[in-house]
Design a protein around this motif. Sequence first.
Motif, PDB file in Angstrom:
ATOM      1  N   PRO A  64      15.021  77.244  47.230  1.00  0.00           N
ATOM      2  CA  PRO A  64      15.961  77.329  48.349  1.00  0.00           C
ATOM      3  C   PRO A  64      15.217  77.658  49.636  1.00  0.00           C
ATOM      4  CG  PRO A  64      15.955  79.406  47.208  1.00  0.00           C
ATOM      5  CD  PRO A  64      14.920  78.535  46.522  1.00  0.00           C
ATOM      6  N   SER A  65      15.863  77.436  50.767  1.00  0.00           N
ATOM      7  CA  SER A  65      15.279  77.780  52.062  1.00  0.00           C
ATOM      8  C   SER A  65      16.404  77.893  53.083  1.00  0.00           C
ATOM      9  CB  SER A  65      14.251  76.726  52.495  1.00  0.00           C
ATOM     10  OG  SER A  65      14.771  75.419  52.379  1.00  0.00           O
ATOM     11  N   LEU A  66      16.042  78.359  54.277  1.00  0.00           N
ATOM     12  CA  LEU A  66      17.019  78.492  55.352  1.00  0.00           C
ATOM     13  C   LEU A  66      16.789  77.407  56.393  1.00  0.00           C
ATOM     14  CD1 LEU A  66      17.529  82.261  56.289  1.00  0.00           C
ATOM     15  CD2 LEU A  66      19.217  80.647  55.418  1.00  0.00           C
ATOM     16  N   ALA A  67      17.749  76.541  56.567  1.00  0.00           N
ATOM     17  CA  ALA A  67      17.627  75.491  57.586  1.00  0.00           C
ATOM     18  C   ALA A  67      17.898  76.060  58.976  1.00  0.00           C
ATOM     19  CB  ALA A  67      18.591  74.349  57.296  1.00  0.00           C
ATOM     20  N   SER A  68      18.805  77.024  59.068  1.00  0.00           N
ATOM     21  CA  SER A  68      19.058  77.708  60.334  1.00  0.00           C
ATOM     22  C   SER A  68      19.152  79.193  60.046  1.00  0.00           C
ATOM     23  CB  SER A  68      20.345  77.203  60.999  1.00  0.00           C
ATOM     24  OG  SER A  68      21.491  77.609  60.272  1.00  0.00           O
ATOM     25  N   GLY A  69      18.587  80.008  60.940  1.00  0.00           N
ATOM     26  CA  GLY A  69      18.528  81.442  60.705  1.00  0.00           C
ATOM     27  C   GLY A  69      19.444  82.219  61.626  1.00  0.00           C
ATOM     28  N   ILE A  70      19.109  83.512  61.823  1.00  0.00           N
ATOM     29  CA  ILE A  70      19.955  84.335  62.681  1.00  0.00           C
ATOM     30  C   ILE A  70      19.221  84.847  63.917  1.00  0.00           C
ATOM     31  CG2 ILE A  70      21.397  85.027  60.741  1.00  0.00           C
ATOM     32  CD1 ILE A  70      20.057  87.736  60.809  1.00  0.00           C
ATOM     33  N   GLY A  71      17.886  84.645  63.998  1.00  0.00           N
ATOM     34  CA  GLY A  71      17.169  84.947  65.233  1.00  0.00           C
ATOM     35  C   GLY A  71      16.747  86.389  65.423  1.00  0.00           C
ATOM     36  N   SER A  72      16.592  87.136  64.320  1.00  0.00           N
ATOM     37  CA  SER A  72      16.155  88.535  64.425  1.00  0.00           C
ATOM     38  C   SER A  72      14.879  88.726  63.625  1.00  0.00           C
ATOM     39  CB  SER A  72      17.232  89.488  63.907  1.00  0.00           C
ATOM     40  OG  SER A  72      16.730  90.807  63.790  1.00  0.00           O
ATOM     41  N   ASN A  73      13.807  89.098  64.307  1.00  0.00           N
ATOM     42  CA  ASN A  73      12.555  89.363  63.610  1.00  0.00           C
ATOM     43  C   ASN A  73      12.702  90.524  62.638  1.00  0.00           C
ATOM     44  OD1 ASN A  73       9.485  89.180  63.392  1.00  0.00           O
ATOM     45  ND2 ASN A  73       9.756  91.283  64.060  1.00  0.00           N
ATOM     46  N   ASP A  74      13.502  91.509  62.975  1.00  0.00           N
ATOM     47  CA  ASP A  74      13.629  92.710  62.155  1.00  0.00           C
ATOM     48  C   ASP A  74      14.348  92.442  60.841  1.00  0.00           C
ATOM     49  OD1 ASP A  74      12.670  94.877  64.185  1.00  0.00           O
ATOM     50  OD2 ASP A  74      14.057  93.594  65.287  1.00  0.00           O
ATOM     51  N   ILE A  75      15.299  91.533  60.855  1.00  0.00           N
ATOM     52  CA  ILE A  75      16.021  91.206  59.622  1.00  0.00           C
ATOM     53  C   ILE A  75      15.247  90.174  58.817  1.00  0.00           C
ATOM     54  CG2 ILE A  75      18.200  90.335  58.679  1.00  0.00           C
ATOM     55  CD1 ILE A  75      19.564  91.372  61.218  1.00  0.00           C
ATOM     56  N   GLY A  76      14.606  89.234  59.505  1.00  0.00           N
ATOM     57  CA  GLY A  76      13.705  88.306  58.840  1.00  0.00           C
ATOM     58  C   GLY A  76      14.310  87.012  58.347  1.00  0.00           C
ATOM     59  N   LEU A  77      15.570  86.771  58.635  1.00  0.00           N
ATOM     60  CA  LEU A  77      16.205  85.523  58.186  1.00  0.00           C
ATOM     61  C   LEU A  77      15.968  84.439  59.241  1.00  0.00           C
ATOM     62  CD1 LEU A  77      19.488  87.112  56.802  1.00  0.00           C
ATOM     63  CD2 LEU A  77      17.642  86.095  55.450  1.00  0.00           C
ATOM     64  N   ASP A  78      14.749  83.907  59.242  1.00  0.00           N
ATOM     65  CA  ASP A  78      14.338  82.949  60.258  1.00  0.00           C
ATOM     66  C   ASP A  78      14.687  81.526  59.873  1.00  0.00           C
ATOM     67  OD1 ASP A  78      13.104  84.702  62.100  1.00  0.00           O
ATOM     68  OD2 ASP A  78      11.346  84.846  60.806  1.00  0.00           O
ATOM     69  N   VAL A 157      22.128  88.536  51.944  1.00  0.00           N
ATOM     70  CA  VAL A 157      22.891  89.785  51.822  1.00  0.00           C
ATOM     71  C   VAL A 157      21.948  90.960  51.607  1.00  0.00           C
ATOM     72  CG1 VAL A 157      24.474  91.048  50.325  1.00  0.00           C
ATOM     73  CG2 VAL A 157      25.026  88.712  51.020  1.00  0.00           C
ATOM     74  N   GLN A 158      20.962  90.762  50.754  1.00  0.00           N
ATOM     75  CA  GLN A 158      20.000  91.829  50.467  1.00  0.00           C
ATOM     76  C   GLN A 158      19.151  92.164  51.695  1.00  0.00           C
ATOM     77  OE1 GLN A 158      17.187  90.826  47.404  1.00  0.00           O
ATOM     78  NE2 GLN A 158      16.562  92.940  47.098  1.00  0.00           N
ATOM     79  N   ASP A 159      18.722  91.131  52.426  1.00  0.00           N
ATOM     80  CA  ASP A 159      17.899  91.373  53.616  1.00  0.00           C
ATOM     81  C   ASP A 159      18.676  92.149  54.679  1.00  0.00           C
ATOM     82  OD1 ASP A 159      15.792  90.132  52.469  1.00  0.00           O
ATOM     83  OD2 ASP A 159      15.885  88.306  53.661  1.00  0.00           O
ATOM     84  N   ILE A 160      19.939  91.810  54.867  1.00  0.00           N
ATOM     85  CA  ILE A 160      20.760  92.522  55.847  1.00  0.00           C
ATOM     86  C   ILE A 160      20.953  93.972  55.418  1.00  0.00           C
ATOM     87  CG2 ILE A 160      23.087  92.677  56.811  1.00  0.00           C
ATOM     88  CD1 ILE A 160      23.148  89.603  56.812  1.00  0.00           C
ATOM     89  N   SER A 163      17.638  96.034  55.808  1.00  0.00           N
ATOM     90  CA  SER A 163      17.332  96.351  57.207  1.00  0.00           C
ATOM     91  C   SER A 163      18.415  97.225  57.836  1.00  0.00           C
ATOM     92  CB  SER A 163      17.160  95.057  58.016  1.00  0.00           C
ATOM     93  OG  SER A 163      18.305  94.224  57.914  1.00  0.00           O
ATOM     94  N   ARG A 164      19.313  97.733  57.009  1.00  0.00           N
ATOM     95  CA  ARG A 164      20.370  98.670  57.418  1.00  0.00           C
ATOM     96  C   ARG A 164      21.253  98.087  58.519  1.00  0.00           C
ATOM     97  NH1 ARG A 164      16.898 104.382  57.485  1.00  0.00           N
ATOM     98  NH2 ARG A 164      16.218 104.251  55.314  1.00  0.00           N
ATOM     99  N   GLN A 165      21.647  96.856  58.297  1.00  0.00           N
ATOM    100  CA  GLN A 165      22.489  96.177  59.273  1.00  0.00           C
ATOM    101  C   GLN A 165      23.912  95.965  58.778  1.00  0.00           C
ATOM    102  OE1 GLN A 165      21.290  95.518  62.556  1.00  0.00           O
ATOM    103  NE2 GLN A 165      19.966  97.020  61.552  1.00  0.00           N
ATOM    104  N   GLY A 166      24.257  96.607  57.670  1.00  0.00           N
ATOM    105  CA  GLY A 166      25.625  96.529  57.196  1.00  0.00           C
ATOM    106  C   GLY A 166      25.706  96.060  55.757  1.00  0.00           C
ATOM    107  N   SER A 167      26.922  96.126  55.217  1.00  0.00           N
ATOM    108  CA  SER A 167      27.192  95.671  53.856  1.00  0.00           C
ATOM    109  C   SER A 167      27.959  94.354  53.932  1.00  0.00           C
ATOM    110  CB  SER A 167      28.010  96.731  53.106  1.00  0.00           C
ATOM    111  OG  SER A 167      28.317  96.303  51.808  1.00  0.00           O
TER     112      SER A 167
END
Length: 809
Positions: A64-78, A157-160, A163-167
């Motif tokens: 699997p991979s991410l075609a589009s991310g969320i734009g946060s280096n700290d969360i890492g979902l690029d 979900v695990q990455d968020i 990085s303590r960005q919510g459940s």
Amino acid sequence: MNYLYLLIGVLSLLGKAYAQAPTIAVFTAGMAKQPGYLPFYWDAQKGKVYLEIDKFDTELLYYPSLASGIGSNDIGLDRGRLGTEHIITFQRNGPKVLMVEPNYQYRAISNDPLERRAVAESFAQSVHWGFEVTAEEGNRVLVDLTPFLMQDAVGAVQDISQSRQGSYRLDPSRCAVYLPNTKNFPQNTELEVIITLTGDSPGGYLRSVVPTANAVTMRQHHSFVQLPDAGFKPREFDPRIGYFGIEYFDYATPVSQPIMKRYIARHRLEKKDPSAAVSEAVKPIVYYLDPGTPEPIRSALMDGASWWNQAFEAAGYRNAFQVKLLPPDADPMDARYNVIQWVHRSTRGWSYGAAILDPRTGEIIKGKVTLGSLRVRQDYLIAQGLVGNFETDTSHVGEMMQMSLDRLRQLAAHEVGHTLGLPHNYVASTQKQASVMDYPHMVAKLKGARIDLSDAYTKEIGEYDKWSIIYGYKEFPKGADEKKELNSIVQQMHAKGLTFLTDQDARPEGSASPATHLWDNGANAVDELKRVTLVRMKALKNFNEKKIPAGTPMTTLEEVFVPMYMFHRYQTEAAAKVIGGVNYSFALRGDGQPVLSPVPAAEQVKALDALLTTLDPSFLTVPDAVLKLIPPRAYRYDPNPREVFKRHTGLVFDAMAPAEAAAGMTLRLLLNPERCARLVQQKLFRRNEPSPLSLTYVLDRLIRQTYTPWEQTYEGEISRMVQRKVLEQLIQLAVDKNAHGAVRAAAHDGIMKIKSLPAVPANSFTAWLIRQYEQNPDQVPLTSPQTPPDGQPIDPGQEWLQPDCEWIR
């Protein structure tokens, strides 16, 4: 008996239901068929994808991979992030098809099927999914692939959460197939979906990049790829020359030999003419650059990535490594393309080199580079502080931009190197910048009254890089002993004065190698610190309002000032490693390399002298002119807190904060518990040497240097602050239950020496703090340290398996 009849009836009904499954042709009537590697059908009415399977018990690659991310280096979902690759098979089991992953970490490389079975049955497999058969026809079955596609396959979900960005959780009602990038090809099947995660209490990182932070929507990609044929020959790993790769236990290995097998990761590359010293490749390695990269950055990246062709030429290939622009209609997530992708984030961050491997052999299937777009702006900012002088809006812009582009060339080469299988080589900066796989600090030189950046970065591939590619890709004559040939390559490399040390040797602040560090330069860390200190002095002396263009809020000067004030930070860290340092190599028995030797005491004393200089109040002061140039933040120009000094003074710039951050950094490095433990034990390695450097000597020098009286001046205030920081650092070391006992004892003795100094009155804060330590050492009210603004990535480039690390699998 009645129960038996009932069971027979139920089984009969199930059998009829199973036998009456519709044919694929009937079931898919009206659906759009996509023929290819794994044929699939699109049901537009139900929004479902049905997969046709006829390759039962045949291994293929899935990732699997991410075609589009969320734009946060700290969360890492690029955008473009690759997930983990899996070898899978589809196995028919009555009305079900299981997607099974065999366990390639444990094998028996044997012709005996029973020996192989014994290993396979000893370790668990993984079933990734179970599909109900929807239709079948001959040896083909149809399954509903949609639920599998809609899962959170990349672990968002695990990455968020981490990085303590919510459940958050996946919301199936807000997920759908993304048809534009759902395609089929003869050797790979590519499917893409829109996924939405919903949750509560989103963190600041998430709120800053998502329009409505309770609903996070991305596009996720799934790739099914035909595995390469058996023509690839794995190449053995040698710790003396760095390569990522695969490793596994081979239980068919004779007891007299190592059971763990290690092989390097590399692309498949073969000469058209194996007998020629230099030949074209049967199939060259081609990397494609994201066409969304703007000029002049695009040309710089293509140029830097192309440097690797120099290394492949050294390995005997002509034009075997090529860089092209990705065609506009191509999908960067398509497994057929090695891609250099330009990725945007809300803050500066790391870049990555990743790869998808064949887990059986280590063959690289797809190389993937992620380059953060804000990195060039950070490089430009540093150049701005060094040489900026905006007499006009365009003054020195060309010079600053040239340095930034030179850095991008080096960065492109660095990250592509990771995708070729190469880890960092952090010792290379001490060997005449022998590798682009090091982290380079810009080489700023003093030329008269000005700072020169014309040689800030290297402009070609390094000598170590050539040897690493020779090791990984050179073809040997038929019948040659490959192990001997590879060993000869390493020995030739050593003869050139080139070696390899990596992350484990460089990243910990307490690490021991004096030659292995990030963002440093020079053959001698201490000499380079002295040189960098002179550049820093010139940069601070030259710092004025012309470092920003006319019409720019004066408050933004602080962002330019920070990297100038902290210009010495990485070379200071490198010099600290000389103290208690140990020279060593990844030697093999009998290869002639030096194994281990402590750094000579004279070199350690020289390093201590240089580090103590960075604690001098005259070194730590902020120039008076600068203090008068930085006002409180302008309205709507709130800073990124990572880019400015923390302060005790509210809105007003804190004149003590830079000095406190810099002094605290030096003390933290110098009094690192592991470094102190090595100082305690140095005499064990130096029994024939009369006066090895000791921890007691270091602490005595530190106390004498810092506990000197000063008048009530700016420098005097800095001196007293440094004294407090020395005491607090010693207290932390003395009460650290994980520290070496002799280290804690030496720290205690140092505290008692401070107590006895004439410069420490009985009613002073210092004396009070020592009394608190004596009365209740575990409860001493220490001041929270002022840490420097974030440095790494100073010129971003992430490392392997770190939050900022580079080669990711």
